[in-house]
Design an enzyme around this catalytic site. Sequence first.
Site, PDB file in Angstrom:
ATOM      1  N   ARG A  19       0.969  -1.356   0.144  1.00 16.36           N
ATOM      2  CA  ARG A  19      -0.009  -0.123   0.067  1.00 16.36           C
ATOM      3  C   ARG A  19       0.803   0.933   0.107  1.00 16.36           C
ATOM      4  NH1 ARG A  19      -5.549  -0.593   3.552  1.00 16.36           N
ATOM      5  NH2 ARG A  19      -5.627   1.226   2.340  1.00 16.36           N
ATOM      6  N   THR A  65      10.870  -3.961   2.016  1.00 15.34           N
ATOM      7  CA  THR A  65       9.704  -4.491   2.867  1.00 15.34           C
ATOM      8  C   THR A  65      10.071  -6.238   2.275  1.00 15.34           C
ATOM      9  OG1 THR A  65       7.313  -5.378   3.033  1.00 15.34           O
ATOM     10  CG2 THR A  65       8.163  -4.997   0.903  1.00 15.34           C
ATOM     11  N   LYS A  69      14.509  -6.836   4.443  1.00 20.40           N
ATOM     12  CA  LYS A  69      14.743  -5.918   5.256  1.00 20.40           C
ATOM     13  C   LYS A  69      16.231  -6.026   6.098  1.00 20.40           C
ATOM     14  CE  LYS A  69      10.325  -4.172   6.854  1.00 20.40           C
ATOM     15  NZ  LYS A  69       9.447  -3.849   7.747  1.00 20.40           N
ATOM     16  N   ASP A 105       9.821   1.735  11.245  1.00 20.77           N
ATOM     17  CA  ASP A 105       8.804   0.995  11.628  1.00 20.77           C
ATOM     18  C   ASP A 105       8.449   1.459  13.325  1.00 20.77           C
ATOM     19  OD1 ASP A 105       8.219  -0.354   9.440  1.00 20.77           O
ATOM     20  OD2 ASP A 105       9.954  -1.887  10.241  1.00 20.77           O
ATOM     21  N   GLY A 131      10.245 -11.342  17.529  1.00 21.93           N
ATOM     22  CA  GLY A 131      11.022 -11.421  16.393  1.00 21.93           C
ATOM     23  C   GLY A 131      11.207 -10.067  16.064  1.00 21.93           C
ATOM     24  N   LEU A 156      10.978 -18.571  25.199  1.00 22.36           N
ATOM     25  CA  LEU A 156      11.479 -17.415  26.138  1.00 22.36           C
ATOM     26  C   LEU A 156      12.878 -17.262  25.959  1.00 22.36           C
ATOM     27  CD1 LEU A 156      11.407 -15.874  28.838  1.00 22.36           C
ATOM     28  CD2 LEU A 156      11.909 -17.976  30.113  1.00 22.36           C
ATOM     29  N   ALA A 157      13.633 -18.088  25.390  1.00 23.92           N
ATOM     30  CA  ALA A 157      15.217 -17.769  25.040  1.00 23.92           C
ATOM     31  C   ALA A 157      15.371 -16.393  24.074  1.00 23.92           C
ATOM     32  CB  ALA A 157      15.871 -18.896  24.785  1.00 23.92           C
ATOM     33  N   ARG A 158      14.246 -16.575  23.370  1.00 23.99           N
ATOM     34  CA  ARG A 158      14.586 -15.754  21.947  1.00 23.99           C
ATOM     35  C   ARG A 158      14.174 -14.068  22.660  1.00 23.99           C
ATOM     36  NH1 ARG A 158      11.223 -15.730  16.528  1.00 23.99           N
ATOM     37  NH2 ARG A 158      12.532 -14.462  15.440  1.00 23.99           N
ATOM     38  N   TYR A 220      -2.811  -5.590  10.154  1.00 21.68           N
ATOM     39  CA  TYR A 220      -4.057  -5.063   9.725  1.00 21.68           C
ATOM     40  C   TYR A 220      -4.406  -5.606   8.754  1.00 21.68           C
ATOM     41  CZ  TYR A 220      -1.586  -3.087   5.836  1.00 21.68           C
ATOM     42  OH  TYR A 220      -0.966  -2.950   4.379  1.00 21.68           O
TER      43      TYR A 220
HETATM   44  P1  ATR Z   1       8.491 -11.051  12.564  1.00 23.52           P
HETATM   45  O1  ATR Z   1       9.587 -10.344  11.819  1.00 23.52           O
HETATM   46  O2  ATR Z   1       7.126 -10.594  12.082  1.00 23.52           O
HETATM   47  O3  ATR Z   1       8.612 -10.619  14.011  1.00 23.52           O
HETATM   48  P2  ATR Z   1       9.433 -13.611  13.122  1.00 23.52           P
HETATM   49  O4  ATR Z   1      10.725 -12.838  13.428  1.00 23.52           O
HETATM   50  O5  ATR Z   1       9.071 -14.786  12.366  1.00 23.52           O
HETATM   51  O6  ATR Z   1       8.512 -12.459  12.366  1.00 23.52           O
HETATM   52  O7  ATR Z   1       8.674 -13.652  14.707  1.00 23.52           O
HETATM   53  C1  ATR Z   1       7.166 -14.187  14.814  1.00 23.52           C
HETATM   54  C2  ATR Z   1       7.150 -14.067  16.272  1.00 23.52           C
HETATM   55  O8  ATR Z   1       5.701 -14.633  16.438  1.00 23.52           O
HETATM   56  C3  ATR Z   1       7.890 -14.687  17.208  1.00 23.52           C
HETATM   57  O9  ATR Z   1       7.982 -14.127  18.424  1.00 23.52           O
HETATM   58  C4  ATR Z   1       7.165 -16.038  17.241  1.00 23.52           C
HETATM   59  O10 ATR Z   1       7.479 -16.809  18.449  1.00 23.52           O
HETATM   60  P3  ATR Z   1       8.716 -17.864  18.478  1.00 23.52           P
HETATM   61  O11 ATR Z   1      10.031 -16.797  18.697  1.00 23.52           O
HETATM   62  O12 ATR Z   1       8.284 -18.564  19.879  1.00 23.52           O
HETATM   63  O13 ATR Z   1       8.587 -18.731  17.342  1.00 23.52           O
HETATM   64  C5  ATR Z   1       5.664 -15.324  17.203  1.00 23.52           C
HETATM   65  N1  ATR Z   1       4.589 -16.383  17.008  1.00 23.52           N
HETATM   66  C6  ATR Z   1       4.584 -17.124  15.532  1.00 23.52           C
HETATM   67  N2  ATR Z   1       3.473 -17.980  15.628  1.00 23.52           N
HETATM   68  C7  ATR Z   1       2.906 -17.869  16.949  1.00 23.52           C
HETATM   69  C8  ATR Z   1       1.779 -18.707  17.629  1.00 23.52           C
HETATM   70  N3  ATR Z   1       1.068 -19.365  17.009  1.00 23.52           N
HETATM   71  N4  ATR Z   1       1.778 -18.257  19.177  1.00 23.52           N
HETATM   72  C9  ATR Z   1       2.483 -17.554  19.611  1.00 23.52           C
HETATM   73  N5  ATR Z   1       3.605 -16.740  19.170  1.00 23.52           N
HETATM   74  C10 ATR Z   1       3.774 -17.033  17.970  1.00 23.52           C
END
Ligand code: ATR
Length: 266
Positions: A19, A65, A69, A105, A131, A156-158, A220
């Site tokens: 968009r 995008t 990125k 962002d 993420g 959690l570790a992430r 969105y």
């Molecule tokens: P983005 O760049 O959009 O942040 P990403 O780096 O792939 O995409 O991160 C996706 C995030 O959504 C992560 O925090 C992921 O959790 P994990 O780190 O545990 O994978 C979270 N996520 C994706 N699907 C999920 C679900 N069904 N329930 C809870 N968290 C989810």
Amino acid sequence: MTSTPKKFAVIGNPIQHSRSPELHTSFAKSTHLNITYDKLFAEIDAFEQTIEHFFHTGGQGLNVTVPFKEHAFQRCDVLTPRATIAKAVNTLWMENQKLYGDNTDGQGLVDAILTLKWPLKDSRILILGAGGATRGVVYPLAMAGAKQIVIANRTLARAEQLIQDVAPALPTTTSLEAIALDQLQGSFDIVINATSASLTGDALNLPATLEFSYAYEMAYGKPSTFLDQAKARAVPTSDGFGMLVGQAIESFYIWNGVKPALKDFI
Ligand code: ATR
């Protein structure tokens, strides 16, 4: 005599859904600037050639995008602090033969929240997800005055790693904490959904022990179980359209030096 338009584009793969052209075209109209803004498709392995060609043929600025990125971040000669922290770039331009990169962002999210008149100064914020989307917004939220940011993630570790990475750059007035997504509790001003769970249609469970006053969904135009649960509690909610417009305005501002008002475009 009309001047030559300044040339901009958004690069991605896929790109058809973007968009950004309609947004930037309306910003240009409202600020009386003469620009073109196209969608630029790049093959996955041709990102660098495509941007080089764009800038060598008169391009002035590029939005970046999915999925480029991080690649843009790697390729830049000069990065802004917020792009360095985000480890991702969504705005490119050339200066003195150098490629500059920024990430707008997070400021887009901050501006969207401020336009809604939700509180950020001294606020307690819970972000769901750890993420790239979360990485891009932590620093701007802290700079906007958040006093507490808790990052809750399925893994959690992430979340812990993300906090370790960004903590050194944050003001000491902002406290940071990582928790597991299935341990949600406490009291917050704003909860922000930055997981991609809404995109896959998976449900996020917001337990009754979790209290919050406002709920922001970064996605969105899609159904969101997160927003459904927040609405059931009758708290103010928003989807991520304001953030999309906010990041676009911030890019427009970097390139053109004028800042359209977000409230006029949402
Ligand atoms: P983005 O760049 O959009 O942040 P990403 O780096 O792939 O995409 O991160 C996706 C995030 O959504 C992560 O925090 C992921 O959790 P994990 O780190 O545990 O994978 C979270 N996520 C994706 N699907 C999920 C679900 N069904 N329930 C809870 N968290 C989810």
